[in-house]
Design an enzyme around this catalytic site. Structure first.
Site, PDB file in Angstrom:
ATOM      1  N   LYS A  51       0.849  -1.057   0.032  1.00 51.04           N
ATOM      2  CA  LYS A  51       0.081   0.009   0.129  1.00 51.04           C
ATOM      3  C   LYS A  51       0.903   1.323  -0.013  1.00 51.04           C
ATOM      4  CE  LYS A  51      -3.895  -2.392   2.078  1.00 51.04           C
ATOM      5  NZ  LYS A  51      -4.382  -3.025   3.631  1.00 51.04           N
ATOM      6  N   GLN A  95      -4.387  -1.717   9.729  1.00 52.93           N
ATOM      7  CA  GLN A  95      -4.162  -3.229   9.043  1.00 52.93           C
ATOM      8  C   GLN A  95      -4.657  -4.203  10.022  1.00 52.93           C
ATOM      9  OE1 GLN A  95      -3.140  -3.696   5.875  1.00 52.93           O
ATOM     10  NE2 GLN A  95      -4.067  -5.779   6.173  1.00 52.93           N
ATOM     11  N   ASP A 118     -11.494   2.644   4.469  1.00 51.94           N
ATOM     12  CA  ASP A 118     -11.562   1.176   4.655  1.00 51.94           C
ATOM     13  C   ASP A 118     -13.035   0.987   4.282  1.00 51.94           C
ATOM     14  OD1 ASP A 118      -9.660  -0.682   4.047  1.00 51.94           O
ATOM     15  OD2 ASP A 118      -9.128  -0.737   6.103  1.00 51.94           O
TER      16      ASP A 118
END
Ligand code: NAP
Length: 292
Positions: A51, A95, A118
């Site tokens: 990422k 994460q 997200d």
């Protein structure tokens, strides 16, 4: 049979993002993404690395925050709080999965919903259900929908069966594909481990989406002739002939299923690359919503 090339589509999305970033830079604007990693999990480390690398390739601002596995809930909440107020950061991602002593739900709820790229915060989950265009939609479902759109696979009126009801893939994907509008208007069935006659339910699908986490689970008897199959699964299986001793396979038995399909995603190279591309796209959206 069409092989759906997720790598090519993800490149197209990233090129669009790069163009937007150039236009924003001319206005002195620089979207920023913060990625927080707690602990040493190698797969999480690899995801975070790619990422941040993608951000760097696009010339996008990013911050990688690596915290020890022993980081407390309180310390992690303080990091999230600092990022919520950081004017250079528009997207925040912690994460998953964090170490077991961390309450992941509480962490997600602490993220400013306007920076929740997200799409896991309850405000954004509700926003998706309410078909609010300002809501953030989780990246993997968004990537699946984009693949269908790019390959002009009609969803309107189509029978879609999704195997898997997680909050990361199955549920948001169902909401997305049943929503009114382009890339939606499908008749969606969400199947799971308690489903009766799963192969029979799946054979009704014009579009079958597998998000299960079991290698090669979907065999040819799950698939109607001419169906489109989207394989979300990412599973490691031992492979002595591979350099690192394993290879990545999907939830679909590709060799068996592909000959019956009109289109299918491979693993790797299908849905996987789309997830990062949609994360970058969501971060640009966050910057736009914050700055107008
Ligand atoms: P998850 O939270 O473990 O959910 C799996 C779902 O599959 C559950 O709803 C479960 O049913 C269902 N399931 C399990 N065994 C089943 C069976 N025998 N029959 C029918 N349904 C069954 O997994 P997830 O996070 O959604 O991820 C699913 C897969 O997608 C994994 O391989 C993951 O690595 C992959 N993934 C890929 C990406 C990407 O970027 N491409 C992103 C996220 C996830 P119950 O609810 O009844 O237990």
């Amino acid at each position: 049979m069409t092989l759906i090339d997720g790598k090519a589509v993800s490149q197209k999305v990233l090129t669009e993002c790069a163009e937007k970033l150039t236009r924003l830079a001319a206005q002195g604007r620089k979207p920023g993404l913060a990625v927080v990693l707690v602990g040493e999990d190698p797969a999480s480390r690899a995801y975070v690395g790619s990422k941040v690398k993608t951000c760097a390739e696009l010339g996008m601002h990013s911050r990688k925050i690596e915290l020890k596995a022993a980081t407390t809930q309180h310390e992690l909440l303080a990091v999230v709080e600092e990022l919520n107020y950081d004017p250079d950061i528009h997207g925040i991602l912690v994460q998953s999965p964090p170490p077991p002593h961390i309450d992941e739900t509480a962490i997600v709820r602490a993220i400013d919903p306007r920076k929740d790229v997200d799409g896991f915060h309850p405000v954004n989950v509700a926003g998706l259900a309410l078909e609010d265009g300002a809501a953030f939609v989780p990246c993997t479902p968004l990537g699946c929908q984009r693949l269908l759109l790019e390959y002009s696979i009609p969803t309107e009126g189509a029978r879609v069966v999704i195997i898997g009801r997680s909050m990361i893939v199955g549920k948001p994907l169902a909401l997305l594909l049943m929503a009114k509008g382009r890339g939606g208007n499908a008749t969606v069935t969400v199947a799971h481990s308690r489903c009766r006659d799963l192969p029979g339910v799946c054979r009704e699908a014009d579009i079958l989406i597998a998000a299960i986490g079991r290698p090669g689970f979907v065999t040819s008897d799950f698939v109607k002739e001419g169906a489109v199959v989207i394989d979300v699964g990412i599973n490691r299986v031992d492979d002595a002939s591979a350099k690192n001793g394993y290879r990545i396979v999907g939830d679909v038995n590709f060799e068996e299923v592909a000959p019956k399909c009109s289109a299918i995603t491979p693993v790797p190279g299908g849905v996987g690359p789309m997830t990062i591309a949609m994360l970058i796209s969501n971060t640009l959206k966050a910057e736009r919503l914050i700055h107008g």
